[in-house]
Design an enzyme around this catalytic site. Structure first.
Site: not given
Length: 392
Positions: A85, A142-143, A364
């Protein structure tokens, strides 16, 4: 080309293909469990590689592939995970293969993680030069979605008879061609809280007729900062951050409530429980002292990511055979970020390792991009883990 002490050189065509897959994934990011396009592309490639089995819809939208080795039969079944993701961040790289989806981008390198595992699977499916069985796990969410937990609770390990499990993550600031891990805690637990302080609104000129929640919130924020500095062992790291405060919209109105949000990171179960308890006690008692009330929602997120010592040794040795002993740091201190691979390590022995991404923007960040030069090292690591001399 990777310096391979084990003598297996990666084909240039494979590296070019892996780069193309990575950039294709980068152009089409998807979030959490909604990774239909990504999962379909991954499954299609795995079938083309000639895997023995390719299963979709695992853990809602994950993909799992099985490749059996061609050497002497052995019961060993190894799982290797790649996350799929992306993040809800507008991309600002300006790259030719930048995100085509507004407000989304692969800002954490999961596009690279997928390409690495696909490259390793392709090589291993073609050569079969290993014993045992590889189970390639392509995980959604996962995020923040806990996709690993969903897969584990759905019977992933039992269904595919997985005995050990491994994963990697790129790390900006580490030189390409280097690896880093430890034989214990790698990453922190990540919890969060929402807090509403409820008072009584009123006119800004007559505060004595109101119960102003803003000074209550100020006192609470200050008190929360004493938890780590005064209630937690200084040798057992923890972080508590209040990250959002919202109250009112007018100059002349005392609001009736204040909304706060925050994050808590810990490495031990002792601190995790202690901080949760102290947050509850502080917000309740301070609010009551001012005549206000507090509504606290405290959420436990990902647990700490803890490597198993034997599997960390095996993974570190595989990395050393790929990149050289000097290129592998085996005793790094924990990082206070979090990773849902922790759920897999709670259920099976295994290890997690960092792969150098070079001097890129941090994870990020809207200008982050996975470094394609690191692909060869990641692919070689998984090949070496499965086919190297030390494989138990």
């Amino acid at each position: 080309m990777v310096n391979r002490a084990a003598g297996i050189l990666l084909d240039n065509d494979l590296l070019r293909a892996a780069t193309e897959w990575r950039r294709e994934f980068h152009s089409h990011p998807e979030l959490l469990f909604d990774v239909a396009r990504t999962a379909a592309r991954v499954a299609d490639l795995l079938r083309r590689f000639g895997c023995d089995d390719v299963v979709t819809g695992v853990g809602r939208s994950g993909v799992v592939a099985v490749v059996r080795g061609g050497r002497a039969p052995e019961s060993r079944t190894i799982g290797i995970r790649a996350d799929m993701d992306a993040l809800p961040i507008p991309e600002a790289t300006g790259l030719p293969y930048a995100s085509t989806i507004p407000g989304m981008m692969h800002a954490c390198g999961h596009d690279g993680h997928m390409a690495i595992l696909l490259g390793a699977v392709k090589h291993l499916a073609e050569t079969r030069a290993f014993s045992g069985t590889l189970v390639a796990i392509f995980q959604p969410a996962e995020e923040g979605g806990g996709g690993a937990k969903v897969m584990v609770e759905g019977g992933l390990f039992e269904r595919f008879s997985i005995e050990e499990v491994y994963a990697l993550h790129n790390m900006p600031g580490m030189e390409v061609g280097t690896f880093a891990l430890s034989d214990s805690v790698m990453l922190a637990a990540s919890d969060r809280f929402n807090l509403k302080i409820v008072g009584t609104g009123g006119h800004a000129a007559r505060p004595h007729e109101a119960i102003d929640p803003i000074p209550v919130a100020n006192q609470i924020v200050s008190a929360l900062q004493t938890i780590v500095s005064r209630a937690v062992d200084a040798l057992d790291p923890a972080v508590l951050s209040v990250t959002s405060i919202h109250a009112g919209d007018a100059y002349n109105v005392i609001p009736s409530e204040v909304i706060l949000k925050g994050s808590v990171r810990t490495l031990s179960d002792v601190n995790r429980a202690k901080i949760e308890s102290r947050v509850g006690a502080i917000v309740t008692s301070i609010a009551e002292a001012f005549g206000a009330s507090a509504e606290l929602d405290y959420y436990r997120g990902y647990p700490p990511t803890v490597n198993h010592s034997n599997q960390a040794r095996v993974l570190g040795n595989a990395a050393a055979r790929v990149a050289g002993v000097a290129a592998v740091k085996r005793d790094i201190p924990p990082i206070m970020a979090a990773e849902d691979f922790s759920y897999m390590l709670q259920d099976r022995p295994g290890a997690f390792i960092f792969l150098g991404n070079g001097r890129t923007e941090p994870l990020h960040h809207p200008r982050y991009d996975f470094n394609d030069s690191a692909l060869s090292y990641g692919i070689a690591l998984w090949i070496e883990l499965m086919s190297g001399q030390e494989n138990c």
